[in-house]
Design a protein around this motif. Structure first.
Motif, PDB file in Angstrom:
ATOM      1  N   PRO A 220       0.813  -1.214   0.000  1.00  0.00           N
ATOM      2  CA  PRO A 220       0.000   0.000   0.000  1.00  0.00           C
ATOM      3  C   PRO A 220       0.847   1.265   0.000  1.00  0.00           C
ATOM      4  O   PRO A 220       1.957   1.287   0.547  1.00  0.00           O
ATOM      5  N   LEU A 222       1.046   4.456   1.778  1.00  0.00           N
ATOM      6  CA  LEU A 222       0.503   4.941   3.052  1.00  0.00           C
ATOM      7  C   LEU A 222       0.166   6.422   3.009  1.00  0.00           C
ATOM      8  O   LEU A 222      -0.551   6.919   3.868  1.00  0.00           O
ATOM      9  N   GLY A 223       0.701   7.122   2.001  1.00  0.00           N
ATOM     10  CA  GLY A 223       0.378   8.536   1.875  1.00  0.00           C
ATOM     11  C   GLY A 223       1.413   9.266   1.040  1.00  0.00           C
ATOM     12  O   GLY A 223       2.496   8.738   0.741  1.00  0.00           O
ATOM     13  N   LEU A 474      -1.174  10.831   5.827  1.00  0.00           N
ATOM     14  CA  LEU A 474      -0.795   9.424   5.933  1.00  0.00           C
ATOM     15  C   LEU A 474      -1.933   8.587   6.510  1.00  0.00           C
ATOM     16  O   LEU A 474      -2.885   9.110   7.091  1.00  0.00           O
ATOM     17  N   ASP A 475      -1.800   7.292   6.357  1.00  0.00           N
ATOM     18  CA  ASP A 475      -2.802   6.344   6.857  1.00  0.00           C
ATOM     19  C   ASP A 475      -2.598   6.178   8.361  1.00  0.00           C
ATOM     20  O   ASP A 475      -1.839   5.309   8.814  1.00  0.00           O
ATOM     21  N   THR A 476      -3.267   7.010   9.125  1.00  0.00           N
ATOM     22  CA  THR A 476      -3.025   7.018  10.576  1.00  0.00           C
ATOM     23  C   THR A 476      -3.597   5.780  11.262  1.00  0.00           C
ATOM     24  O   THR A 476      -3.117   5.402  12.342  1.00  0.00           O
ATOM     25  N   GLN A 478      -3.281   2.720  10.178  1.00  0.00           N
ATOM     26  CA  GLN A 478      -2.185   1.764  10.154  1.00  0.00           C
ATOM     27  C   GLN A 478      -1.080   2.177  11.124  1.00  0.00           C
ATOM     28  O   GLN A 478      -0.520   1.342  11.829  1.00  0.00           O
TER      29      GLN A 478
END
Length: 486
Positions: A220, A222-223, A474-476, A478
């Motif tokens: 993925p 993540l950002g 970002l994907d916080t 995760q």
């Protein structure tokens, strides 16, 4: 219970590892996590003195600030300070252990890794989370054997890894896919996602590439972090790539970019000051007319002094002083301003002595056992508070020291001030970071209406901006799972 460990590795040097670790440290702290930074092995000439009396990379000191803790030697257990193209001083748990060339250090890595794991164990027992910064790239094939800085460490402690790449360089997808391709199967498996750094433009135009990347790698994104202009963070090692335009600048400062310049972070406050125009000049660049010349610290003082002479700086300094300019020498720069530098043990290169520039009546002898101090006191002019840190193996002596630059807490004096008031020498790194000292020194240099600037507050604001970017881009979810955020 052992801490959560998350590692950031980069596709290249200067991909943004230090900044992302700093950002994640502050973001985790905001969420109530007791967090510490960690860099197993660092190669840098910018270093800081820790609360426990050792020496670590400056980037880890900034990351400690992001965590709200004092810097400690465990945050960077192995520090390499290059003193030639093939050799470096090796610092373990804050103290120099040897000078080694690349081949010798490769053989020494087993001992260095023991120090890394000792620090890892201490940190994971003292904190709830440890956020780790890799070094360079994990895909350097020639450095894979006995690696302690990237995947060698990650495999040993079994931690997840975020891979960051700098889109501003170009070729970001090749960087990410190529790096993965050069890892072993187990190393690829522990890469849990990508972060793309320094993006400018419309994210919608990037989305097809992000979708392809996820399909191609199964990892993925993540950002995507935006290019954050104007961050005031201390550089790990590289000299600044850009120079800010300052229409209100009225004081011109010139610094020779010595081949082995150390702690050029000393000039961060000057770079940030709106009324100061700072030039770092490399080989072949003639010093322009200016108000202030600063001779910086050096990891190879005698060799860098020879370079200065070969570049004509000795003549330029003499001309500058004749016309009333001011001159500061910091650490190695202070030593250069004296009559002689003696290195009888060959601590910084070939044993011997060199004539100094002879602007201050003092001499320096390099001795085994580096002096490491966090220092406070008052300037001998302007009655201003000053704080900083000392990292040097030189001991200076001579009549010039009877008129010190600063009177330190505990009864010690530091440096020298020339009789005519034009020249200052000091062992204090970070001397411009104290707002009072900065104001007094700018006044001494000729900027009589200098605005007040607090570089520590600017760094704090930059750290907050970085943490905001994590929260926004970002994907916080995760991140929370990896760092144990409730």
């Amino acid at each position: 219970m052992s801490a959560h460990v998350l590692m950031v590795q980069g596709c290249t040097s200067d991909a943004g590892k230090s900044a992302l670790v700093t950002a994640l440290c502050r973001w985790a702290r905001r969420h109530g996590v007791r967090v510490a930074p960690f860099k197993p092995q660092n190669m840098a000439l910018n270093s800081a003195v820790t609360v426990d009396g050792g020496e670590i990379g400056r980037a880890q000191a900034v990351q400690a600030q992001a965590c709200g803790v004092e810097p400690r030697v465990d945050f960077n257990p192995v520090l390499l300070k290059p003193n030639s193209d093939t050799g470096a001083q090796v610092i373990v748990h804050g103290h120099a252990v040897a000078e080694m060339d690349a081949r010798d250090y490769h053989s020494y890595k087993r001992h260095a890794f023991e120090a890394v794991m000792t620090s890892h164990r201490r940190l994971t027992h003292a904190y709830e989370a440890v956020i780790v910064e890799g070094a360079g790239s994990p895909a350097e094939i020639n450095l894979r054997d006995r690696d302690i800085a990237n995947m060698g460490y990650a495999e040993a402690v079994d931690c997840p890894v975020i891979l960051i790449a700098d889109i501003d360089r170009g070729g970001v997808f090749a960087h990410l896919v190529g790096t993965l391709a050069l890892l072993s199967a187990s190393e690829r498996a522990r890469v849990v996602g990508f972060v793309i750094n320094r993006f400018r433009g419309d994210i919608a135009l990037l989305q097809p590439g992000l979708d392809w990347l996820q399909r191609e790698t199964g990892k993925p994104v993540l950002g995507v972090l935006p290019y954050l202009h104007g961050l005031q963070l201390e550089a790990e090692d590289a000299l600044p790539r850009v120079r800010d335009s300052k229409p209100d600048a009225r004081l011109r400062v010139v610094v020779p970019a010595l081949p082995r310049i150390s702690n050029h972070t000393d000039f961060d406050a000057l770079r940030a000051h709106p009324q100061v125009d700072l030039h770092l000049l490399g080989p072949g660049e003639a010093p322009p007319a200016c108000d202030l010349i600063i001779l910086p610290g050096s990891k190879s003082t005698r060799a860098d002094l020879a370079w200065l002479r070969a570049q004509g700086w000795d003549r330029a300094i003499a001309r500058h002083l004749r016309y009333g300019g001011k001159l500061i020498g910091i650490c190695g720069g202070l030593q250069m301003l004296g009559r002689a530098i003696h290195d009888p043990l060959g601590i910084e290169g070939v044993a011997g002595s060199s004539d100094g520039l002879a602007w201050l009546d003092l001499e320096t002898t390099l001795e085994l056992g580096k002096q490491l101090h966090r220092t406070r006191g008052r300037l001998s002019f302007g009655d201003a508070h000053v704080h900083g840190y000392e990292i040097h193996c030189g001991v200076s002596y001579g009549p010039a020291l009877a008129t010190p630059f600063a009177r330190l807490d505990g009864g010690r004096n530091d440096g020298a001030l020339s009789a005519d008031g034009q020249i200052v020498g000091t062992y204090l790194h970070g001397v411009f970071d104290d707002p009072q000292a900065l104001h007094a020194l700018l006044q001494w240099a000729g900027l009589h209406d200098a605005v007040t600037l607090d570089v520590h507050a600017l760094r704090e604001a930059s750290i907050e901006r970085l943490a905001d970017a994590v929260e926004q881009h970002l994907d916080t979810a995760q991140l929370k799972s990896w760092l144990g955020v409730a």
